[in-house]
Design a protein around this motif. Structure first.
Motif, PDB file in Angstrom:
ATOM      1  N   THR A  97      56.718 -11.967  51.615  1.00 58.24           N
ATOM      2  CA  THR A  97      55.995 -13.235  51.631  1.00 58.24           C
ATOM      3  C   THR A  97      54.654 -13.116  50.921  1.00 58.24           C
ATOM      4  OG1 THR A  97      55.065 -12.623  53.768  1.00 58.24           O
ATOM      5  CG2 THR A  97      57.052 -13.985  53.773  1.00 58.24           C
ATOM      6  N   ALA A  98      54.052 -11.926  50.925  1.00 53.91           N
ATOM      7  CA  ALA A  98      52.762 -11.746  50.279  1.00 53.91           C
ATOM      8  C   ALA A  98      52.909 -11.255  48.836  1.00 53.91           C
ATOM      9  CB  ALA A  98      51.916 -10.749  51.056  1.00 53.91           C
ATOM     10  N   GLY A  99      54.125 -11.084  48.379  1.00 50.64           N
ATOM     11  CA  GLY A  99      54.330 -10.608  47.016  1.00 50.64           C
ATOM     12  C   GLY A  99      55.419  -9.569  46.965  1.00 50.64           C
ATOM     13  N   LEU A 100      55.588  -8.943  45.799  1.00 55.49           N
ATOM     14  CA  LEU A 100      56.619  -7.935  45.630  1.00 55.49           C
ATOM     15  C   LEU A 100      56.180  -6.630  46.268  1.00 55.49           C
ATOM     16  CD1 LEU A 100      57.576  -8.574  41.903  1.00 55.49           C
ATOM     17  CD2 LEU A 100      58.813  -9.326  43.931  1.00 55.49           C
ATOM     18  N   SER A 101      57.142  -5.927  46.867  1.00 54.41           N
ATOM     19  CA  SER A 101      56.838  -4.618  47.444  1.00 54.41           C
ATOM     20  C   SER A 101      58.029  -3.703  47.237  1.00 54.41           C
ATOM     21  CB  SER A 101      56.532  -4.736  48.943  1.00 54.41           C
ATOM     22  OG  SER A 101      57.665  -5.207  49.637  1.00 54.41           O
ATOM     23  N   ALA A 102      57.771  -2.429  47.207  1.00 52.70           N
ATOM     24  CA  ALA A 102      58.845  -1.473  46.983  1.00 52.70           C
ATOM     25  C   ALA A 102      59.649  -1.259  48.246  1.00 52.70           C
ATOM     26  CB  ALA A 102      58.258  -0.139  46.518  1.00 52.70           C
ATOM     27  N   CYS A 103      60.921  -0.926  48.084  1.00 53.90           N
ATOM     28  CA  CYS A 103      61.764  -0.618  49.233  1.00 53.90           C
ATOM     29  C   CYS A 103      61.355   0.719  49.814  1.00 53.90           C
ATOM     30  CB  CYS A 103      63.236  -0.543  48.818  1.00 53.90           C
ATOM     31  SG  CYS A 103      63.848  -2.074  48.121  1.00 53.90           S
ATOM     32  N   SER A 104      61.579   0.868  51.093  1.00 55.85           N
ATOM     33  CA  SER A 104      61.115   2.095  51.730  1.00 55.85           C
ATOM     34  C   SER A 104      62.208   2.843  52.480  1.00 55.85           C
ATOM     35  CB  SER A 104      59.978   1.767  52.709  1.00 55.85           C
ATOM     36  OG  SER A 104      60.438   0.863  53.704  1.00 55.85           O
ATOM     37  N   ARG A 105      63.467   2.406  52.350  1.00 56.89           N
ATOM     38  CA  ARG A 105      64.545   3.124  53.020  1.00 56.89           C
ATOM     39  C   ARG A 105      64.769   4.471  52.339  1.00 56.89           C
ATOM     40  NH1 ARG A 105      69.619  -0.644  53.928  1.00 56.89           N
ATOM     41  NH2 ARG A 105      70.243   1.233  55.071  1.00 56.89           N
ATOM     42  N   PRO A 106      65.206   5.457  53.101  1.00 56.76           N
ATOM     43  CA  PRO A 106      65.328   6.807  52.536  1.00 56.76           C
ATOM     44  C   PRO A 106      66.361   6.902  51.420  1.00 56.76           C
ATOM     45  CG  PRO A 106      66.383   6.677  54.682  1.00 56.76           C
ATOM     46  CD  PRO A 106      65.618   5.400  54.505  1.00 56.76           C
ATOM     47  N   ALA A 107      66.094   7.809  50.484  1.00 59.29           N
ATOM     48  CA  ALA A 107      67.019   8.042  49.380  1.00 59.29           C
ATOM     49  C   ALA A 107      68.205   8.859  49.865  1.00 59.29           C
ATOM     50  CB  ALA A 107      66.291   8.783  48.266  1.00 59.29           C
ATOM     51  N   PRO A 108      69.351   8.747  49.203  1.00 55.44           N
ATOM     52  CA  PRO A 108      70.522   9.545  49.592  1.00 55.44           C
ATOM     53  C   PRO A 108      70.259  11.020  49.349  1.00 55.44           C
ATOM     54  CG  PRO A 108      70.904   8.472  47.493  1.00 55.44           C
ATOM     55  CD  PRO A 108      69.623   7.898  48.031  1.00 55.44           C
ATOM     56  N   GLU A 109      70.848  11.856  50.159  1.00 53.65           N
ATOM     57  CA  GLU A 109      70.675  13.295  50.030  1.00 53.65           C
ATOM     58  C   GLU A 109      72.032  13.979  49.931  1.00 53.65           C
ATOM     59  OE1 GLU A 109      68.389  14.671  53.292  1.00 53.65           O
ATOM     60  OE2 GLU A 109      66.520  13.717  52.616  1.00 53.65           O
ATOM     61  N   PRO A 110      72.112  15.074  49.220  1.00 48.03           N
ATOM     62  CA  PRO A 110      73.394  15.777  49.094  1.00 48.03           C
ATOM     63  C   PRO A 110      73.828  16.373  50.424  1.00 48.03           C
ATOM     64  CG  PRO A 110      71.615  17.067  48.126  1.00 48.03           C
ATOM     65  CD  PRO A 110      71.042  15.725  48.446  1.00 48.03           C
ATOM     66  N   ASN A 111      75.133  16.437  50.623  1.00 44.61           N
ATOM     67  CA  ASN A 111      75.674  17.025  51.844  1.00 44.61           C
ATOM     68  C   ASN A 111      75.405  18.528  51.837  1.00 44.61           C
ATOM     69  OD1 ASN A 111      78.150  18.505  53.196  1.00 44.61           O
ATOM     70  ND2 ASN A 111      77.956  16.506  54.184  1.00 44.61           N
ATOM     71  N   GLN A 112      74.718  19.010  52.853  1.00 44.54           N
ATOM     72  CA  GLN A 112      74.274  20.397  52.847  1.00 44.54           C
ATOM     73  C   GLN A 112      75.416  21.390  53.028  1.00 44.54           C
ATOM     74  OE1 GLN A 112      71.220  21.565  51.911  1.00 44.54           O
ATOM     75  NE2 GLN A 112      71.094  19.404  51.318  1.00 44.54           N
ATOM     76  N   THR A 113      76.483  20.981  53.694  1.00 42.27           N
ATOM     77  CA  THR A 113      77.633  21.879  53.829  1.00 42.27           C
ATOM     78  C   THR A 113      78.259  22.138  52.464  1.00 42.27           C
ATOM     79  OG1 THR A 113      78.112  21.130  56.077  1.00 42.27           O
ATOM     80  CG2 THR A 113      79.902  22.187  54.870  1.00 42.27           C
ATOM     81  N   LEU A 114      78.456  21.071  51.685  1.00 43.30           N
ATOM     82  CA  LEU A 114      79.003  21.228  50.345  1.00 43.30           C
ATOM     83  C   LEU A 114      78.060  22.018  49.446  1.00 43.30           C
ATOM     84  CD1 LEU A 114      80.464  17.646  49.711  1.00 43.30           C
ATOM     85  CD2 LEU A 114      81.719  19.714  50.341  1.00 43.30           C
ATOM     86  N   VAL A 115      76.761  21.768  49.577  1.00 41.05           N
ATOM     87  CA  VAL A 115      75.777  22.503  48.778  1.00 41.05           C
ATOM     88  C   VAL A 115      75.839  23.990  49.094  1.00 41.05           C
ATOM     89  CG1 VAL A 115      73.313  22.874  48.401  1.00 41.05           C
ATOM     90  CG2 VAL A 115      74.222  20.549  48.474  1.00 41.05           C
ATOM     91  N   SER A 116      75.920  24.313  50.381  1.00 36.48           N
ATOM     92  CA  SER A 116      75.986  25.716  50.792  1.00 36.48           C
ATOM     93  C   SER A 116      77.215  26.410  50.220  1.00 36.48           C
ATOM     94  CB  SER A 116      75.997  25.810  52.321  1.00 36.48           C
ATOM     95  OG  SER A 116      76.129  27.140  52.757  1.00 36.48           O
TER      96      SER A 116
END
Length: 325
Positions: free
Chosen positions: A44-63
């Motif tokens: 309502t006061a103007g444009l603002s950036a989204c703040s939801r967390p970014a996706p992260e790689p699955n750590q089991t697959l990374v390991s």
């Protein structure tokens, strides 16, 4: 469609967030298609950036991927062929990491989804293991994969199953599928799959029993071992269904229509189809413990059947059940 993951975009004057659609419904064996969508956030006061967390790689697959790459570096000086296999595993797993995390419409991957192995860490690990016995390296890799089966993403089951089975064949040491009591406790969500698996085992046992009259002398003992394994699997499945009070538990039919049972390659074909069937059950599993059990059963069947594959002129690590389409 499943839940979406959102990438935070903080560019001044813009409030565009990119959501990554994950786990699009599809058949479990096919590769998933991940689409990117854009949305504009207004305040309502103007444009603002989204703040939801970014996706992260699955750590089991990374390991798993990082260990595969480390193994490849360790094996390269002593067994380049095995090093190539572990490097292939690493590539398969890093591809899964990216697929599971998501990508933009143009095919690029969000920075948060990029997982890299530290060159110094890999070099250090490789140097420490450079003189390790190759089979020990592969056995350790199998133990790692086996220990993490219950933690893998459901839609990565087929890829990890192929790797688990290949490592089991290379080491000829499939981890035990069952505990000492052959306990299986199927959940309501998986009971139909367990029934299908039991029906498959009954038909497989019948086919192998008929094939006993035609099997080459060199494979008679191996065939007996395979029959014992399939009977043990069928018994465990039936007992599990009974303990869960599941209705309409399948029983073995008096006979089944089995093709090519007289052919010398029937044993190898039967084993290949069984491994693929159990990989498929894993891909449809709802419960993580059932998924892990399916993968272990597949690998046990594969290892038992190695002599049959070799007799049929098939290098076990080139078998159809290890190939991803």
């Amino acid at each position: 469609m499943g839940s979406t993951m959102v990438v935070n975009v903080s560019t001044l004057g813009k409030a565009m967030c990119v959501s990554l659609a994950r786990r699009v419904n599809s058949t479990a064996v096919n590769r998933r298609t991940f689409l990117a969508f854009t949305a504009v956030a207004f305040a309502t006061a103007g444009l603002s950036a989204c703040s939801r967390p970014a996706p992260e790689p699955n750590q089991t697959l990374v390991s798993l991927a990082e260990q595969a790459r480390t193994d490849a570096a360790a094996l390269a000086p002593v067994r380049s062929d095995l090093a190539a296999i572990r490097e292939r595993h690493a590539t398969m797993l890093y591809t899964e990491v990216a697929r599971d995390c998501g990508h933009f419409e143009n095919g690029s991957v969000p920075d948060s989804c990029v997982s890299t192995t530290s060159p110094s860490a890999t070099t250090t690990s490789a140097t420490a293991a450079a003189h390790a016995e190759p089979n020990a390296v592969l056995k350790a890799a199998l133990d790692q994969v086996n220990s993490l089966l219950a933690d893998i993403p459901a839609d990565s089951a087929v890829v990890v199953a192929r790797i688990h089975t290949e490592l089991a064949i290379l080491t000829m040491a499939a981890p035990p599928a069952f505990d000492q009591n052959n306990n299986i406790t199927p959940t309501a969500a998986d009971s139909d799959q367990v029934k299908k698996a039991l029906e498959w085992e009954y038909a497989t046992i019948y086919g192998l029993e008929v094939h006993e009259a035609f099997v080459a002398n060199e494979l008679a003992s191996t065939l007996n071992d395979a029959l014992d394994e399939h009977r043990r699997i069928a018994t465990a499945l039936r007992m599990g269904l009974e303990s869960a009070n599941v209705s309409d538990i399948p029983v073995a039919e008096a006979g089944y229509t089995i093709n090519d049972v007289k052919n010398s390659g029937f044993f190898a074909d039967s084993a290949s189809q069984s491994v693929l069937a159990w990989h498929d059950y894993a891909s449809h599993a709802s419960d993580a413990s059932w998924r892990a059990l399916c993968i272990r059963i597949a690998s046990t069947i594969a290892v038992t059947a190695v002599p049959a594959l070799e007799f049929a002129g098939i290098e076990p690590w080139r078998a159809d059940f290890l190939q991803l389409n």
